[in-house]
Design a protein around this motif. Structure first.
Motif, PDB file in Angstrom:
ATOM      1  N   TYR B  68      68.655  49.395  35.814  1.00  8.56           N
ATOM      2  CA  TYR B  68      68.156  50.265  36.871  1.00  8.56           C
ATOM      3  C   TYR B  68      68.027  49.607  38.227  1.00  8.56           C
ATOM      4  CZ  TYR B  68      63.596  48.437  35.312  1.00  8.56           C
ATOM      5  OH  TYR B  68      62.548  47.640  34.941  1.00  8.56           O
ATOM      6  N   CYS B  69      68.500  48.378  38.337  1.00  5.81           N
ATOM      7  CA  CYS B  69      68.469  47.762  39.661  1.00  5.81           C
ATOM      8  C   CYS B  69      69.562  46.718  39.741  1.00  5.81           C
ATOM      9  CB  CYS B  69      67.107  47.117  39.908  1.00  5.81           C
ATOM     10  SG  CYS B  69      66.969  46.355  41.519  1.00  5.81           S
ATOM     11  N   VAL B  70      70.374  46.769  40.813  1.00  7.04           N
ATOM     12  CA  VAL B  70      71.305  45.671  41.080  1.00  7.04           C
ATOM     13  C   VAL B  70      71.181  45.304  42.553  1.00  7.04           C
ATOM     14  CG1 VAL B  70      73.152  45.756  39.384  1.00  7.04           C
ATOM     15  CG2 VAL B  70      73.089  47.445  41.189  1.00  7.04           C
ATOM     16  N   ASP B  77      79.018  36.924  45.197  1.00  2.00           N
ATOM     17  CA  ASP B  77      79.176  36.040  44.049  1.00  2.00           C
ATOM     18  C   ASP B  77      77.912  35.895  43.238  1.00  2.00           C
ATOM     19  OD1 ASP B  77      81.371  33.889  45.931  1.00  2.00           O
ATOM     20  OD2 ASP B  77      81.786  35.625  44.655  1.00  2.00           O
ATOM     21  N   ARG B  78      76.824  36.218  43.839  1.00  2.00           N
ATOM     22  CA  ARG B  78      75.575  36.099  43.089  1.00  2.00           C
ATOM     23  C   ARG B  78      74.937  37.474  43.003  1.00  2.00           C
ATOM     24  NH1 ARG B  78      72.368  31.182  44.845  1.00  2.00           N
ATOM     25  NH2 ARG B  78      71.098  31.869  43.116  1.00  2.00           N
ATOM     26  N   LEU B  79      74.721  37.876  41.757  1.00  5.78           N
ATOM     27  CA  LEU B  79      74.199  39.217  41.516  1.00  5.78           C
ATOM     28  C   LEU B  79      72.902  39.105  40.736  1.00  5.78           C
ATOM     29  CD1 LEU B  79      75.096  42.237  41.815  1.00  5.78           C
ATOM     30  CD2 LEU B  79      75.858  42.065  39.459  1.00  5.78           C
ATOM     31  N   LEU B  80      72.011  40.031  41.047  1.00  9.46           N
ATOM     32  CA  LEU B  80      70.778  40.103  40.284  1.00  9.46           C
ATOM     33  C   LEU B  80      70.721  41.494  39.677  1.00  9.46           C
ATOM     34  CD1 LEU B  80      67.267  39.000  41.244  1.00  9.46           C
ATOM     35  CD2 LEU B  80      67.608  41.380  40.784  1.00  9.46           C
ATOM     36  N   SER B  81      70.405  41.584  38.410  1.00  3.73           N
ATOM     37  CA  SER B  81      70.328  42.908  37.797  1.00  3.73           C
ATOM     38  C   SER B  81      69.053  42.981  36.957  1.00  3.73           C
ATOM     39  CB  SER B  81      71.543  43.172  36.921  1.00  3.73           C
ATOM     40  OG  SER B  81      71.551  42.277  35.836  1.00  3.73           O
ATOM     41  N   GLN B  82      68.497  44.187  36.900  1.00  3.10           N
ATOM     42  CA  GLN B  82      67.270  44.386  36.153  1.00  3.10           C
ATOM     43  C   GLN B  82      67.489  45.514  35.165  1.00  3.10           C
ATOM     44  OE1 GLN B  82      63.979  45.652  38.581  1.00  3.10           O
ATOM     45  NE2 GLN B  82      62.465  44.888  37.147  1.00  3.10           N
ATOM     46  N   GLY B  83      67.073  45.311  33.932  1.00  5.70           N
ATOM     47  CA  GLY B  83      67.350  46.333  32.934  1.00  5.70           C
ATOM     48  C   GLY B  83      66.138  46.671  32.098  1.00  5.70           C
ATOM     49  N   ARG B  84      66.313  47.672  31.254  1.00  5.09           N
ATOM     50  CA  ARG B  84      65.221  48.116  30.413  1.00  5.09           C
ATOM     51  C   ARG B  84      65.018  47.227  29.211  1.00  5.09           C
ATOM     52  NH1 ARG B  84      61.423  51.440  30.459  1.00  5.09           N
ATOM     53  NH2 ARG B  84      62.053  52.824  28.813  1.00  5.09           N
ATOM     54  N   CYS B  89      68.412  39.555  35.193  1.00  6.74           N
ATOM     55  CA  CYS B  89      69.468  38.555  34.998  1.00  6.74           C
ATOM     56  C   CYS B  89      70.070  38.147  36.320  1.00  6.74           C
ATOM     57  CB  CYS B  89      70.591  39.131  34.134  1.00  6.74           C
ATOM     58  SG  CYS B  89      70.089  39.400  32.452  1.00  6.74           S
ATOM     59  N   LEU B  90      70.379  36.861  36.432  1.00  7.06           N
ATOM     60  CA  LEU B  90      71.082  36.355  37.614  1.00  7.06           C
ATOM     61  C   LEU B  90      72.487  35.989  37.195  1.00  7.06           C
ATOM     62  CD1 LEU B  90      68.176  34.100  38.833  1.00  7.06           C
ATOM     63  CD2 LEU B  90      68.991  36.142  39.935  1.00  7.06           C
ATOM     64  N   TRP B  91      73.455  36.536  37.881  1.00 11.33           N
ATOM     65  CA  TRP B  91      74.846  36.358  37.497  1.00 11.33           C
ATOM     66  C   TRP B  91      75.584  35.473  38.488  1.00 11.33           C
ATOM     67  CZ3 TRP B  91      76.831  39.443  33.380  1.00 11.33           C
ATOM     68  CH2 TRP B  91      75.945  40.429  32.909  1.00 11.33           C
TER      69      TRP B  91
END
Lengths: 634, 328
Positions: B68-70, B77-84, B89-91
């Protein structure tokens, strides 16, 4: 009665004798009416007079002690006055102690609240007597929490005991509560269970109020027991008894203090900013308009005329509703809501289409559970069910009555079936009722307990009206629908509603035992049968129904639950009102005679006041019936 | 005569699940491809190539739980994602890699999107809803050290935090957090001191989304009601209501103000995207393309203003991309 104070040793025992004799002959009011005010003034500050007074009552012989003490307790205008007048009589005299702590509290229940206040206040005012107060509280609690007492004692006595408990609680001090906290807790738990089990809403409320009060006394910090119930004069009066002067409640202040201390990261600005929204008008930058070129001007709006409120399409066909409600498309809750709301009107507008799918609809509605939070869901569902039942009575009635006795339904569902049958019967038999069902089948949103006998109050009113106007009705003969003259639709289906319900009541299932634990449902069933009987007036099946009902009542007449007994008596009323008089006397003579003697018994000995009243009404009805027929020249 | 609203410039299909979050990364110089990151309910993060309109990569890092959040951290090159799955996560996506370099276990079971703020080169502050019901935790990334925990006072009954925005007035000032809560109030927190500076009750229902214009010190919040609430921050750091805007249908999922602060977009439960002018909140357009609730809306960060885009993701599994008011 005048004494000369000063040095003289006088014996006043003869006065005590006189007082006792007068009181025991029933003249307490007269003599104490004169005596008590005098003594009140005299003993106000004079110790000698106080001691004289005490000697006076102590010397009353035991056989008259009860009358005297009773008289004093009733007459004294306050607990402190009583204390001055009687002193420690209860501690010194066994008979007085018995009267005060046992007889007046546990064996009698006619005294007013003021008398109770006097009595218990008196016990609390002296340290010697306080131990008696504790003992009294324990015994009261024992009675309050005993399940047989709750089941069999009249409602007025239970109210009296509850009041006494609350007043006792109000007098107790902290250390005393500490010492008996455990017992208070145990009795409260047991008592609350017995009270909530009862079928009468008044008793349930009493139990809740007392339990809440006990809980608030023993848990001065932390969560207290809180029930949800309708406040009325009785509960308010009960709650007011808890507070005495000096006031005793410690509960509200503690949490507030804690909160203000713990607010380390305080929001000192919160109150201000909360108020600001109310007072702040929109700050329109009028000045800026002139000063700055409005750069919004170059953003031209697009056409927004298509932007309208989103409306969910309501289903137009019953089969669509069925599809939506059976959840083949479970995702769309908006459609589900629309279907639930539209169903009743669709059913009524399309009777032919409904008849094709009536049993299926009935099944769906019976099992329908609230998927989303719609207002008035229970009422919507019930109205839809009634609509289905009135459109296609026979198959749906067959289905519903068979489900009433099936496995794996909740009590709520079974009682829903009964409610729906009654409402539909009303609608079928009295066309003017249609659309105006004031029958409050809907539950309030805060649900925890099964609702009380609302339906019984409604119909009772109807029956009472009937009884009052009975002679007129009988004179007018058969027309009980004076206004609209259309055929009574209930005629052809009355039997289908009635007989299946009465068939299996004595056959217990694993999850449903009418004669056992589920006496609440039995009570509702009995009331339902009474209403159906009443509505079946002038139908063809009414005599057969009457006979079956009489047998049913006879089998259950000694039931312990007063709600059930009230229902049985209302069945008899309906029977006497609905079955034509000739048929009653011709076909049911022996049963009627037996019933009459039973009614006489109930009228005299039944502990429940409503039962006694209903029995009396039934006997009157029977009398009138006989007179009516005797008056008709044969 | 007003023109009818424009159609989407193109529509991205292929997520096979509701789209919950979108983030553009188009600021890079040529020959970098402009990208759009989307997070879906099936746990995948799709990296869309905005030239070919196809998915370049699909990232699976949240155990098939809804993302639900990116957000990007300084570049694509650097992504942050948030999930249920209760993780952030940091990519590392450089050079075609698709690996999770680090993750933070938030223990948060709600839907509150985290908020990132760059405070220094290579250092970010992240605000996220924490395990305990009403708390917000501020972490420093990439070190994952906790800076502070923002707890409302006992008995405040704010409920869960619903949306967060970290910001600072300029590089030297204190970072501040705006948090919208379940009871409808917006609270301004001072992050370094861990204290709340001001609280404003904006709505009767939970605050679904908020956005803030740092220069004008004005913010906007939407909830499940029919009103948008616009509030401002005065010199004493107090929040006060500026205006309320009545909507045609109730329910707002997301609000975003365009980086040039000229317009804002709202994603509504009535499937429509609405555009308003930010200055005077004039309703400008209603974009009616989606057939189910619009969950998120995002503006692109193109350096060339004419190429600017608006993307909206919805429960109908489509992402619509619009070019609107790009000429100004």
């Amino acid at each position: 009665v005048c004494f000369i104070p000063g040095g003289l040793d006088c014996s006043i025992s003869f006065v005590s004798h006189v007082l006792g004799k007068v009181c025991v002959h029933g003249r307490q009011k007269e003599i104490l009416g004169v005596l008590v005010p005098h003594l009140m003034d005299l003993t106000k500050s004079d110790c000698i007079w106080q001691r004289i007074c005490w000697r006076l009552v102590e010397c009353v012989p035991d056989r008259w002690m009860e009358a005297v003490v009773l008289g004093f307790v009733q007459r004294a205008p306050g607990a402190d006055v009583l204390s001055r007048l009687l002193g420690n009589l209860v501690v010194k005299n066994k008979k007085a102690q018995f009267v005060v702590t046992q007889k007046m509290l546990l064996l009698q229940y006619g005294h007013t609240t003021a008398v109770l206040q006097n009595l218990l206040g008196y016990l609390s005012l002296d340290s010697l007597r306080r131990s008696l107060l504790l003992r009294v509280l324990q015994e009261l609690l024992e009675t309050w929490s005993s399940s047989s007492a709750v089941k069999h004692s009249p409602a007025e006595q239970q109210l009296y005991i509850s009041k006494a408990i609350l007043i006792c609680l109000s007098h107790l001090k902290e250390p005393e509560i500490e010492s008996c906290r455990q017992e208070l807790l145990t009795s409260m738990m047991e008592g609350v269970k017995c009270h909530l089990d009862s079928s009468l809403p008044q008793l349930r409320r009493l139990g809740m109020v007392v339990a809440e009060s006990i809980s608030s006394k023993i848990n001065t910090e932390g969560p207290v027991l809180k029930f949800e119930y309708e406040e009325d004069d009785e509960t308010r009066e009960l709650k007011s008894l808890l507070v005495q002067t000096p006031p005793f409640c410690v509960v509200p202040s503690l949490p507030d203090d804690d909160r203000s201390e713990k607010a380390g990261a305080a929001l000192p600005l919160v109150p201000e900013s909360d108020e600001k929204p109310h007072t702040a008008a929109p700050v329109m930058p009028d000045e800026e308009l002139d000063a700055e070129l409005d750069s919004d001007d170059d953003l031209t709006p697009y056409d927004m005329s298509e932007d309208k409120e989103l409306k969910i399409k309501t289903p137009v066909y019953i089969r669509d509703c069925i599809e939506v409600l059976t959840g083949s498309r479970a995702e769309d809750v908006d459609e589900w809501e629309a279907a639930v709301k539209a169903l009743e009107s669709l059913v009524r507008k399309n009777p032919a289409a409904t008849r094709e799918v009536s049993v299926e609809l009935a099944k769906i509605l019976l099992h329908l559970e609230e998927k989303t939070c719609i207002e008035g869901f229970v009422e919507l569902r019930q109205r839809a069910q009634v609509a289905v039942l009135t459109t296609d009575p026979i198959p749906v009635a067959k289905y519903l009555t068979s489900q009433f006795y099936s496995l794996n339904y909740s009590l709520r569902q079974r009682m829903d079936i009964l409610d729906v049958l009654v409402l539909a019967a009303q609608e079928l038999s009295c066309p003017k009722f249609h659309g105006k069902t004031k029958h409050s089948g809907a539950q309030k949103p805060c649900i925890q307990l099964l609702p009380g006998s609302d339906s019984s109050k409604d119909w009772r009113r109807i029956v009472d009206e009937r009884i009052k106007s009975k002679t007129r009705r009988f004179d007018m003969g058969r027309s009980h629908v004076e206004l609209a003259s259309c055929p009574n639709k209930f005629n052809s289906v009355a039997g289908h509603f009635f007989f299946p319900l009465i068939q299996h009541f004595d056959r217990p299932l694993t999850t449903f035992d009418l004669l056992g634990e589920d006496h609440l449902v039995l009570g509702r069933l009995v009331h339902t049968l009474a209403i159906l009987m009443y509505l079946a007036v002038n139908t063809v099946a009414v005599t057969a129904m009457g006979k079956a009902l009489l047998e049913f009542v006879w089998a259950l007449r000694f039931h312990t639950d007063s709600y059930v007994r009230q229902g049985l008596l209302s069945c008899i009323s309906s029977l006497l009102l609905s079955v034509p008089a000739e048929r009653v006397l011709a076909d049911m003579t022996e049963e009627l005679l037996e019933t009459q003697s039973w009614l006489g018994d109930v009228m005299e000995k039944d502990p429940d006041a409503d039962c006694r009243r209903l029995a009396l009404q039934n006997l009157l009805l029977m009398e009138n019936l006989k007179k009516k027929l005797e008056a008709v020249p044969s | 005569m007003a023109l009818p609203p424009p159609d989407p410039q193109f529509v991205l299909r292929g997520t096979s699940a509701s789209v919950h979050t979108l983030h553009f990364s188009c600021g890079g110089p040529e020959p970098d491809i402009p990208l759009l990151f989307s997070g879906s309910e099936n746990g995948f993060i799709h990296v869309w190539n905005l030239k070919t309109h196809r998915v370049d990569t699909a990232l699976d890092g949240h155990g098939r739980k809804s993302v639900y959040c990116v957000e990007t951290m300084g570049g694509k090159d650097r992504l942050l994602s948030q999930g249920r799955d209760q993780r952030i996560c940091l990519w590392d996506l450089a050079e075609g890699r698709t690996s999770v370099t680090d993750s933070v276990f938030t223990e948060h079971v709600g839907f509150c999107r985290c908020s990132l703020l760059k405070v220094a080169q290579g250092r970010w502050l992240m605000a996220m809803a924490a395990r305990s019901l009403e708390e917000v935790q501020i972490l420093e990334l990439p070190s994952k050290t906790s800076v502070c925990t923002l707890k409302p006072e006992v008995g405040a009954k704010l409920g869960m935090p619903m949306c967060l925005k970290l910001w600072q007035l300029n590089c030297d000032s204190q970072p501040v957090l705006l948090a919208g809560y379940e009871d409808g109030s917006v609270v301004l927190w001072n992050v370094s001191m861990g204290k709340a500076l001001s609280q404003l009750i904006c709505h009767q229902e939970p605050v679904m989304s908020l956005d803030f214009d740092v220069e004008k010190a004005k913010g906007i919040s939407g909830s499940s009601e029919k009103v948008l609430s616009i509030w401002s921050l005065n010199e004493q750091q107090n929040l006060q209501v500026y205006e309320t805007l009545e909507l045609v249908n109730a329910g707002i999922s997301d609000i975003t103000i365009r980086p040039d602060k000229k317009i804002l977009a709202t994603a509504g439960w009535d499937h429509r995207i609405r555009i308003f002018g930010w200055k005077k909140l004039k309703p400008l357009a209603v974009l009616d393309y989606h057939t189910a609730t619009a969950h998120c809306v995002s503006f692109s960060d193109h350096s060339n203003p004419r190429e600017r885009l608006l993307a909206a993701g919805s429960k109908d599994q489509r992402i619509s991309v619009w070019s609107i008011y790009a000429q100004t």
